[in-house]
Design a protein around this motif. Structure first.
Motif, PDB file in Angstrom:
ATOM      1  N   ASP A  46      -3.392  -0.545 -10.368  1.00 40.48           N
ATOM      2  CA  ASP A  46      -3.598   0.824 -10.833  1.00 40.48           C
ATOM      3  C   ASP A  46      -5.059   1.246 -10.749  1.00 40.48           C
ATOM      4  N   SER A  65      -7.629  -2.649  -0.886  1.00 45.68           N
ATOM      5  CA  SER A  65      -6.680  -3.763  -1.037  1.00 45.68           C
ATOM      6  C   SER A  65      -7.164  -4.998  -0.296  1.00 45.68           C
ATOM      7  N   LYS A  98       2.337  -4.439  -6.080  1.00 49.80           N
ATOM      8  CA  LYS A  98       1.904  -3.052  -6.015  1.00 49.80           C
ATOM      9  C   LYS A  98       0.381  -3.005  -5.943  1.00 49.80           C
ATOM     10  N   VAL A  99      -0.143  -1.914  -5.446  1.00 51.40           N
ATOM     11  CA  VAL A  99      -1.586  -1.712  -5.479  1.00 51.40           C
ATOM     12  C   VAL A  99      -2.019  -1.634  -6.939  1.00 51.40           C
ATOM     13  N   ALA A 143       1.502   2.852  -3.444  1.00 50.71           N
ATOM     14  CA  ALA A 143       0.451   3.467  -4.245  1.00 50.71           C
ATOM     15  C   ALA A 143       0.738   4.962  -4.392  1.00 50.71           C
ATOM     16  N   ASN A 167      -6.847   3.055   0.325  1.00 52.86           N
ATOM     17  CA  ASN A 167      -6.069   2.004  -0.338  1.00 52.86           C
ATOM     18  C   ASN A 167      -6.051   0.721   0.494  1.00 52.86           C
ATOM     19  N   ASP A 220      -5.769   2.492  -7.301  1.00 52.18           N
ATOM     20  CA  ASP A 220      -5.094   3.776  -7.081  1.00 52.18           C
ATOM     21  C   ASP A 220      -5.869   4.905  -7.763  1.00 52.18           C
ATOM     22  N   VAL A 238       0.832  -1.202   0.000  1.00 49.15           N
ATOM     23  CA  VAL A 238       0.000   0.000   0.000  1.00 49.15           C
ATOM     24  C   VAL A 238       0.867   1.252   0.000  1.00 49.15           C
TER      25      VAL A 238
END
Length: 418
Positions: A382, A362, A379-380, A177, A358, A385, A174
């Motif tokens: 897109d 998540s 990664k978070v 992000a 986020n 985000d 997180v």
């Protein structure tokens, strides 16, 4: 309900503060309203090891609204707001295990209390929950869908675990992000660190020499705010690209051994160990104030300073004076822990709104996708985000343009040229 907080009689004050923070968290509010209708976390147990603050309380309330059973413990012994912990227990029925100033044994006992609830999803701020689980409670791993991590420090730990092949379930970073590190780290850390320093010292920043160790997003935000208060900012770095960026942003850049000689304030935000070390204390001028805003209390070598000092005393709340043999005094804020949380209230709710949005999204993503994920740091996505950014803009009453079909086609084609 089992819990361990300082004093339930503090709950009324905590509830008011939670409500005050919620007014500045419109993104999380929109997600909570969606969660209340859809219950995407129904039947899921979430174990969270986060700073127990008003903003975190609103995240816990949102996760519970989504149907989750939520258990919370502190991610730092000095960051717990005891009134908030009491309110979570009394008014929101969220089992909380956190007491401001708890010792290390109690801190880890609280982590184990949360792990005893056999969480499906973990939420970390610094990585202590997941690392304890991997070291001591591996029998719980088959029950874990995945985890989330809020800090640079924790992401570094989990990427190291992934590299060594010991990470046993997926973790969503997180921290990485854009709607987290561009805003929480820069604007949140920048403002709250200055807030903690001013509350602890009541010193004037204007005209002072203010050294920022580390020029990541936290360091950028801190340097920007210190400069705005009238300080002369010096940046120390080990990364040539970040050092060059700091210089291009208008700051002086030099090694810490040189900066320490002229500093009035030194603040570390690197996530690394002994950034301020014995040889730096040896050259500091009398009265230098040293603080840390990185997650763990390892960035300042306090062991070396204690061994050097002939005496020490607390001269103000969160200010400890170390007298050296030659008569110089060095001042350490908040025991070298996160000064923005130990001496102040942490980040403003407006930036934590995006970070915790986020976290909530998540958690929902892990529930829906954990079977497809590997034991890696992710990664978070897109789309999450961007959704957080859109919700924030919507809450601020800001509209933006959209690409026309012609523009979309142009950007996806290689045939158009000069």
């Amino acid at each position: 309900m089992e819990y361990h907080v300082k004093d339930l009689s503090l709950a009324d004050k905590g509830k008011l503060r939670i409500e005050w923070a919620e007014k500045d968290m419109p993104v999380l509010r929109q997600i909570r309203e969606k969660f209340e209708k859809e219950k995407p976390l129904k039947g899921i147990t979430i174990g969270a090891c986060l700073h127990v603050t008003t903003e975190t309380a609103n995240l816990m309330i949102t996760l519970k609204a989504g149907g989750a059973d939520v258990y919370l413990t502190a991610s730092n012994p000095l960051s717990t707001q005891d009134d908030v912990a009491a309110a979570l227990v009394k008014y929101f029925d969220i089992p909380t295990f956190a007491i401001h100033g708890e010792d290390t044994d109690t801190y880890y006992q609280h982590i184990k209390e949360v792990l005893d609830r056999k969480p499906n999803i973990t939420m970390d701020d610094g990585g202590d929950l997941i690392s304890t689980l991997h070291k001591e409670r591996q029998e719980l791993i088959p029950n874990i869908y995945g985890g989330t991590e809020e800090t640079t420090t924790g992401v570094i730990r989990f990427k190291a675990m992934e590299k060594d092949g010991v990470l046993k379930f997926p973790v969503i970073a997180v921290n990485d992000a854009y709607t987290k590190h561009l805003f929480d780290n820069r604007y949140g850390t920048g403002q709250s660190t200055i807030d903690g320093i001013l509350r602890a010292t009541n010193r004037l920043l204007a005209g002072s020499v203010f050294v920022v160790a580390g020029y990541g997003w936290c360091g950028r935000g801190l340097a920007m705010r210190a400069e705005g208060m009238g300080a002369e900012v010096i940046v120390t770095e080990v990364d040539p690209l970040k050092a060059l960026e700091a210089r291009m942003d208008g700051y002086r850049v030099m090694p810490m051994i040189e900066a320490a000689k002229i500093a009035d304030f030194i603040v570390t935000v690197t996530g690394n160990i002994n950034v301020v070390d014995k040889h730096h204390f040896e050259v500091m001028k009398d009265g230098c104030i040293v603080a840390n805003s990185g997650h763990f209390d390892v960035e300042i070598n306090l062991k070396a300073l204690r061994e050097m000092a002939v005496s020490q005393r607390d001269v103000r709340e969160n200010v400890r004076e170390y007298r050296l043999p030659d008569g110089r005094n060095i001042y350490i804020l908040a025991e070298g822990r996160l000064v923005n949380l130990a001496a102040a209230e942490g980040h403003p709710a407006a930036v934590m709104d995006m970070s915790f949005a986020n976290q909530a999204l998540s958690a929902e993503y892990l529930v829906k996708n954990y079977k497809k994920l590997q034991p890696k740091v992710y990664k978070v996505p897109d789309e999450l985000d961007f959704e957080v950014a859109k919700l924030k803009l919507n809450a601020m009453g800001i509209e933006i343009d959209e690409l026309t079909p012609e523009q979309v086609e142009y950007l996806s084609s290689w045939e158009h040229g000069t």
